[in-house]
Write an enzyme that holds these catalytic residues in place. Structure first.
Site, PDB file in Angstrom:
ATOM      1  N   LYS A  61     -14.877  48.222  24.392  1.00 36.34           N
ATOM      2  CA  LYS A  61     -15.915  49.086  23.830  1.00 36.34           C
ATOM      3  C   LYS A  61     -16.248  50.195  24.825  1.00 36.34           C
ATOM      4  CE  LYS A  61     -20.437  47.876  23.544  1.00 36.34           C
ATOM      5  NZ  LYS A  61     -21.103  49.075  24.048  1.00 36.34           N
ATOM      6  N   LYS A  94     -22.778  54.632  17.571  1.00 36.08           N
ATOM      7  CA  LYS A  94     -24.005  54.357  16.783  1.00 36.08           C
ATOM      8  C   LYS A  94     -24.426  55.562  15.942  1.00 36.08           C
ATOM      9  CE  LYS A  94     -26.029  50.877  19.866  1.00 36.08           C
ATOM     10  NZ  LYS A  94     -25.135  50.951  21.038  1.00 36.08           N
ATOM     11  N   ASP A  97     -27.151  59.543  11.415  1.00 33.43           N
ATOM     12  CA  ASP A  97     -27.678  60.793  10.854  1.00 33.43           C
ATOM     13  C   ASP A  97     -27.234  60.943   9.393  1.00 33.43           C
ATOM     14  OD1 ASP A  97     -28.784  63.442  10.737  1.00 33.43           O
ATOM     15  OD2 ASP A  97     -28.402  63.653  12.880  1.00 33.43           O
ATOM     16  N   TYR A 210     -30.877  39.135  27.567  1.00 34.12           N
ATOM     17  CA  TYR A 210     -29.590  38.450  27.619  1.00 34.12           C
ATOM     18  C   TYR A 210     -29.662  36.999  27.165  1.00 34.12           C
ATOM     19  CZ  TYR A 210     -27.760  42.313  30.466  1.00 34.12           C
ATOM     20  OH  TYR A 210     -27.348  43.539  30.923  1.00 34.12           O
ATOM     21  N   ARG A 229     -22.263  44.792  32.037  1.00 37.30           N
ATOM     22  CA  ARG A 229     -22.517  44.684  33.473  1.00 37.30           C
ATOM     23  C   ARG A 229     -22.236  43.306  34.054  1.00 37.30           C
ATOM     24  NH1 ARG A 229     -28.228  47.519  32.755  1.00 37.30           N
ATOM     25  NH2 ARG A 229     -27.816  46.663  30.659  1.00 37.30           N
TER      26      ARG A 229
HETATM   27  P1  BMP Z   1     -24.671  45.134  29.206  1.00 40.63           P
HETATM   28  O1  BMP Z   1     -23.882  43.830  28.945  1.00 40.63           O
HETATM   29  O2  BMP Z   1     -24.304  45.802  30.470  1.00 40.63           O
HETATM   30  O3  BMP Z   1     -26.154  44.960  29.031  1.00 40.63           O
HETATM   31  O4  BMP Z   1     -24.186  46.177  28.085  1.00 40.63           O
HETATM   32  C1  BMP Z   1     -24.412  45.960  26.720  1.00 40.63           C
HETATM   33  C2  BMP Z   1     -23.697  46.993  25.903  1.00 40.63           C
HETATM   34  O5  BMP Z   1     -23.922  46.712  24.524  1.00 40.63           O
HETATM   35  C3  BMP Z   1     -24.153  48.423  26.127  1.00 40.63           C
HETATM   36  O6  BMP Z   1     -23.010  49.267  26.019  1.00 40.63           O
HETATM   37  C4  BMP Z   1     -25.097  48.717  24.959  1.00 40.63           C
HETATM   38  O7  BMP Z   1     -25.020  50.064  24.567  1.00 40.63           O
HETATM   39  C5  BMP Z   1     -24.571  47.807  23.865  1.00 40.63           C
HETATM   40  N1  BMP Z   1     -25.606  47.287  22.937  1.00 40.63           N
HETATM   41  C6  BMP Z   1     -26.628  46.462  23.353  1.00 40.63           C
HETATM   42  O8  BMP Z   1     -26.735  46.122  24.528  1.00 40.63           O
HETATM   43  N2  BMP Z   1     -27.559  46.024  22.441  1.00 40.63           N
HETATM   44  C7  BMP Z   1     -27.520  46.345  21.133  1.00 40.63           C
HETATM   45  O9  BMP Z   1     -28.373  45.901  20.367  1.00 40.63           O
HETATM   46  C8  BMP Z   1     -26.460  47.172  20.696  1.00 40.63           C
HETATM   47  C9  BMP Z   1     -25.512  47.620  21.603  1.00 40.63           C
HETATM   48  O10 BMP Z   1     -24.508  48.364  21.189  1.00 40.63           O
END
Ligand code: BMP
Length: 258
Positions: A61, A94, A97, A210, A229
């Site tokens: 992604k 995402k 529009d 998370y 991350r």
């Molecule tokens: P990370 O695991 O570093 O928190 O990244 C999560 C990824 O998923 C980011 O690219 C964010 O844009 C996307 N994302 C999210 O975290 N929550 C949502 O509800 C929708 C997402 O697309």
């Protein structure tokens, strides 16, 4: 019946779009349900992640609009690596529009997303016109509808999620599933991608929340876990990817349908 919908080749046969069929097949062939969220800001880092973590993922992604030195060669190289390591590309743009605008954002501008992204996503908020125009612009990509979000305090309600499901069912030749934090549909041809996954953190202090891989896959019914991350900032990203892939896929196989 319960195990049947966990059977990836069975689900591949039920797929209504070329891209979801491909994703089920890749999950089966590589025995992984990990999507790497490669949220880095330059092409070199992006291609390095794709090359090194490619063997352990089914989907990569991107957020191409955060890449400082983006050009069409970034996408060409990414496509080559995706082909080599057998994963699909998901641009997390995402769209949100009016139909007329999103069709231009999808096919044009600097990024020309429709030329390289296998998977795109959209907020159903504007109504079915957004799906119709994205599909008219390029139906070779499969679209995920954002039915739920992982962030603290988001405005999505159960009624909104239910309406998202209805919109997906009415457009299931283009909508291949959902971004969600729980299982929205019991229809085995729809894919559920779940972001907000980390083994070490509960949040990022900026609204992100998370859950662990086993929580999202076993308890929430996710098909694919999206990890950013947790992998990209790990001391050893490849080793971290292997752990997330292993936890995610064993959870997927063990899960009963929810
Ligand atoms: P990370 O695991 O570093 O928190 O990244 C999560 C990824 O998923 C980011 O690219 C964010 O844009 C996307 N994302 C999210 O975290 N929550 C949502 O509800 C929708 C997402 O697309």
């Amino acid at each position: 019946h319960c195990m049947k919908t966990r059977d990836l080749m069975e689900r591949a046969k039920l797929a209504k779009h070329e891209v979801s069929r491909k994703i089920f097949e890749v999950m089966y062939q590589k025995q992984t349900n990990l999507c790497l969220s490669a949220d880095v800001t330059n092409s070199k880092e992006l291609l390095h992640l794709a090359e090194s973590i490619g063997p352990y993922i089914c989907v990569l992604k991107t957020h191409v609009d955060i890449i400082e030195d983006f050009d069409q060669s970034t996408c060409r190289n990414l496509l080559n690596i995706a082909h080599k390591h057998n994963f699909v590309l998901f641009e997390d743009r995402k769209f949100a529009d009016i139909g007329h605008t999103v069709s231009k954002q999808f096919t044009g501008g600097m990024f020309r997303i429709s030329e390289w992204a296998d998977v795109i996503n959209a907020h159903p908020l504007p109504g079915p016109g957004i799906i119709k125009e994205l599909k008219n612009a390029n139906k070779r990509s499969g679209c995920l509808l954002i039915g739920e979000m992982s962030t603290n305090g988001n405005l999505i309600t159960p009624a909104y999620t239910k309406a998202t499901l209805k919109m997906a069912e009415e457009n299931d030749d283009f909508v291949i599933g959902f971004i969600s934090t729980s299982r929205i549909s019991h229809d085995p041809h729809f894919l559920h991608f779940t972001p907000g996954v980390s083994l070490d953190c509960k949040g990022d202090g900026k609204g992100q929340q998370y859950l662990t891989p086993s929580e999202v896959v076993s308890k929430r019914g996710a098909d694919i876990l999206i990890v950013g991350r947790g992998i990209t900032l790990a001391h050893d990203p490849v080793a971290a990817a292997k752990v997330y892939a292993q936890e995610g896929f064993s959870g997927y196989l063990a899960a009963v349908d929810v």
